[in-house]
Write a protein that holds these residues in place. Structure first.
Motif, PDB file in Angstrom:
ATOM      1  N   UNK A 279     -20.805  -3.840 -82.468  1.00 20.96           N
ATOM      2  CA  UNK A 279     -22.094  -3.365 -81.990  1.00 20.96           C
ATOM      3  C   UNK A 279     -22.782  -4.291 -81.005  1.00 20.96           C
ATOM      4  N   UNK A 280     -22.144  -5.398 -80.633  1.00 24.87           N
ATOM      5  CA  UNK A 280     -22.759  -6.365 -79.721  1.00 24.87           C
ATOM      6  C   UNK A 280     -22.669  -5.876 -78.282  1.00 24.87           C
ATOM      7  N   UNK A 281     -23.703  -6.214 -77.511  1.00 25.23           N
ATOM      8  CA  UNK A 281     -23.690  -5.920 -76.080  1.00 25.23           C
ATOM      9  C   UNK A 281     -24.474  -6.994 -75.350  1.00 25.23           C
ATOM     10  N   UNK A 282     -24.248  -7.060 -74.033  1.00 21.90           N
ATOM     11  CA  UNK A 282     -24.897  -8.057 -73.191  1.00 21.90           C
ATOM     12  C   UNK A 282     -26.018  -7.391 -72.406  1.00 21.90           C
ATOM     13  N   UNK A 283     -27.142  -8.072 -72.322  1.00 24.95           N
ATOM     14  CA  UNK A 283     -28.313  -7.565 -71.617  1.00 24.95           C
ATOM     15  C   UNK A 283     -28.876  -8.704 -70.762  1.00 24.95           C
TER      16      UNK A 283
ATOM     17  N   UNK B 274     -29.342 -15.102 -67.098  1.00 26.30           N
ATOM     18  CA  UNK B 274     -29.501 -15.308 -68.546  1.00 26.30           C
ATOM     19  C   UNK B 274     -28.867 -14.162 -69.323  1.00 26.30           C
ATOM     20  N   UNK B 275     -27.681 -14.413 -69.864  1.00 30.12           N
ATOM     21  CA  UNK B 275     -26.999 -13.419 -70.695  1.00 30.12           C
ATOM     22  C   UNK B 275     -27.617 -13.444 -72.086  1.00 30.12           C
ATOM     23  N   UNK B 276     -28.124 -12.285 -72.507  1.00 30.39           N
ATOM     24  CA  UNK B 276     -28.692 -12.140 -73.842  1.00 30.39           C
ATOM     25  C   UNK B 276     -27.765 -11.211 -74.614  1.00 30.39           C
ATOM     26  N   UNK B 277     -27.240 -11.711 -75.713  1.00 26.73           N
ATOM     27  CA  UNK B 277     -26.332 -10.917 -76.536  1.00 26.73           C
ATOM     28  C   UNK B 277     -27.117 -10.364 -77.719  1.00 26.73           C
ATOM     29  N   UNK B 278     -27.020  -9.043 -77.883  1.00 24.07           N
ATOM     30  CA  UNK B 278     -27.816  -8.335 -78.878  1.00 24.07           C
ATOM     31  C   UNK B 278     -26.933  -7.416 -79.694  1.00 24.07           C
ATOM     32  N   UNK B 279     -27.474  -7.011 -80.830  1.00 28.92           N
ATOM     33  CA  UNK B 279     -26.873  -5.969 -81.652  1.00 28.92           C
ATOM     34  C   UNK B 279     -27.981  -4.956 -81.915  1.00 28.92           C
ATOM     35  N   UNK B 280     -27.643  -3.700 -81.819  1.00 27.60           N
ATOM     36  CA  UNK B 280     -28.651  -2.656 -81.947  1.00 27.60           C
ATOM     37  C   UNK B 280     -28.572  -1.975 -83.303  1.00 27.60           C
TER      38      UNK B 280
END
Length: 130
Positions: free
Chosen positions: A15-19, A26-32
């Motif tokens: 579920x991780x993605x880069x934003x 600035x790569x922000x890695x998130x999970x939704x």
């Protein structure tokens, strides 16, 4: 560990993605969580020299890691109680960096609703006492 390696580890988590909410560097890695907002578990300028990554960490463990490793400090522009800055200059083992990324992800996913955790196939915190 290089920027491509950090990106691969982060994006390899379910579920991780880069934003890029803070700009293209600035790569922000998130999970939704569905339907809620995405939650950040890592932040890095993957092209920076020296390379570093900000990762969420349990407060007690954060202090222990900082005391044991000069490459780990309170994360710049983050809540230093809950976020470590990790210098990726070759001094720390790649496996240790991977473990810290996975721990950060686990802490964030632990805060998602149970249905979202199940949708991600998350089995719970992998650390003792988690």
């Amino acid at each position: 560990m290089d920027g491509a390696g950090l990106r691969a580890i982060c994006l390899g988590l379910p579920g991780a993605f880069e934003d890029f909410p803070f700009g293209p560097e600035a790569s922000v890695f998130k999970v939704r969580g569905r339907p809620g907002p995405a939650k950040m578990f890592a932040l890095a300028d993957l092209g920076a020299e020296p390379l570093s990554i900000s990762l969420k960490c349990e407060p007690e463990l954060a202090l222990q890691l900082r005391a044991a490793h000069p490459e780990i400090t309170g994360a710049y522009h983050m809540n230093k109680t809950h976020w470590n800055g990790v210098l990726c200059n070759g001094s720390l083992d790649d496996g240790m960096i991977r473990d810290m990324i996975e721990d950060s992800y686990d802490l964030v996913v632990a805060g998602l609703p149970k249905r979202d955790q199940e949708a991600l196939g998350w089995a719970g915190l992998s650390r003792e006492g988690g």
